[in-house]
Design an enzyme around this catalytic site. Structure first.
Site, PDB file in Angstrom:
ATOM      1  CE  LYS A 135     -11.480   1.773   3.041  1.00  0.00           C
ATOM      2  NZ  LYS A 135     -11.538   0.296   3.110  1.00  0.00           N
ATOM      3  CG  ASP A 175      -9.713   0.823   6.477  1.00  0.00           C
ATOM      4  OD1 ASP A 175      -8.770   1.610   6.654  1.00  0.00           O
ATOM      5  OD2 ASP A 175      -9.698  -0.074   5.618  1.00  0.00           O
TER       6      ASP A 175
END
Length: 385
Positions: A135, A175
């Site tokens: 991430k 995201d």
């Protein structure tokens, strides 16, 4: 050893493990919460298998392979130099290249990205595809910024990020705060400085290599997951009243698929509050909301003004009675009190479209009440797949 003794032993081991992890990761509450959820579930198995303990599987799994932190300096439309902090947390590539989104939001910090990267390990493996977990992101807020400012930030970020990614190394995606626009700017600069075109980012526009279903995949997948849970109870989404939080990509397409399956979606939300449509959204109203959020990047107050519906400022949609709840905004948006109110008001199922949107206490409330609960690690893996 009795079942009670086994449970007590597992709880003791969980506490000891988490104490040690917290000492190594002070102040990282989101990361510690995400790990505890997993460790509480798997500790009985670990205690039952000597190899898992001897090889320190949990200890290795909760320590990222590497964390890259870097400065992003860029110039806004007034000519002023802005400085943000960016990260890439490459957590595990045991089964394949790192894979995970990029988040642009003021709340981005190492704890948030480590929790997301840790969850991504399981989400990716559940798809059955050979991909590891990662991430990344930055404390940059694209809201209120011009397209040119967002482009300059993305280009400045990719100038450093490009050396840490690659189709066989690490493949970022979108995201919160990173949609097709941001991915386009990032990918365009990657091509320029790397002098190659490769599948190094997902979430690209269809016109330059993106997937036809990528935009809808996370929201659609979450609804399909909940529909499958309900079918195991001889039930379905048809006729259910649904509350959806958020108004980004996941929320909008969760609402769309739920409506297609016969459900009535009565809410969408943003940081200012939520809209309430007691008779349910219509395809025409949802299309207007998509244009508002995805094209014009406006606020839901505009929707309420346009359609003369109720807008509840500063409130969350969990106060609205429903049979199905889809938390699709951000982490920890449902606390214990919210969960108890949902159960009291007749909620039968929860599908986590966001990453870890329910606190540990809220999850316990749902499970104790027999609510069909779809955790984000599985329910929102459609985007990855």
């Amino acid at each position: 050893m009795s079942t009670t003794e086994q449970a007590a032993s597992a709880a003791k081991e969980v506490d000891a493990f988490m104490t040690a992890l917290a000492a190594r990761n002070p102040g990282q509450s989101e990361f510690l919460q995400a790990v505890r959820e997993v460790v509480e579930s798997v500790m009985p198995l670990v205690l039952d298998r000597a190899a898992y303990r001897d090889e320190r599987v949990l200890e290795r799994l909760t320590e990222p392979d590497r964390v890259v932190t870097f400065r992003v300096a860029w110039i806004d439309d007034t000519g002023r130099v802005e400085v943000n902090r960016a990260f890439r947390v490459q957590f595990s590539n045991v089964i394949g290249p790192y894979k995970g989104g990029l988040r642009f939001h003021p709340t981005v910090n190492l704890s948030v990205l480590k929790f997301l990267g840790f969850e991504q390990i399981f989400k990716n493996s559940l798809t059955g595809l050979p991909m590891g977990g990662a991430k990344g992101g930055a404390d940059f807020d694209p809201k209120g910024r011009s397209d040119r400012e967002v482009m300059r930030f993305c280009q400045a970020m990719m100038t450093e990020l490009y050396r840490h990614i690659g189709e066989d190394v690490d493949v970022p995606a979108g995201d919160i705060g990173v949609s097709g626009r941001e991915i386009g700017y990032l990918f365009g600069h990657y091509r320029r400085i790397a002098n190659r075109v490769a599948g190094v980012l997902t979430g690209k526009g269809v016109t330059y290599g993106g997937s036809l279903i990528r935009t809808e995949a996370t929201g659609y997948g979450c609804v399909y997951f909940v529909e499958n849970m309900l079918q195991h109870r001889a039930d379905s989404m048809d006729g259910k009243t649904c509350v959806v939080s958020g108004s980004g990509n996941v929320a909008l397409y969760t609402a769309e698929k739920a409506m297609q399956l016969g459900a009535k979606v009565v809410t969408l939300s943003d940081s200012e509050g939520f809209i309430y449509e007691p008779d349910g959204l219509t395809p025409e109203k949802l299309a207007w909301a998509k244009d508002l959020k995805e094209v014009r990047r406006g606020r839901l107050r505009e929707y309420a003004d346009h359609f003369k519906c109720e807008f509840r400022a500063g409130a969350v949609p969990w106060i609205v009675p429903c049979q199905v709840a889809f938390p699709s905004a951000t982490q920890n948006e449902i606390g214990r009190a919210d969960a108890e109110l949902l159960v009291k008001n007749g909620c039968l199922a929860v599908g986590e479209g966001a990453n870890m949107p329910s606190t540990i206490e809220a999850t316990s409330v749902f499970l104790d009440a027999g609510v069909a609960f779809a955790p984000g690690k599985a329910a929102n893996a459609g985007g990855v797949a």
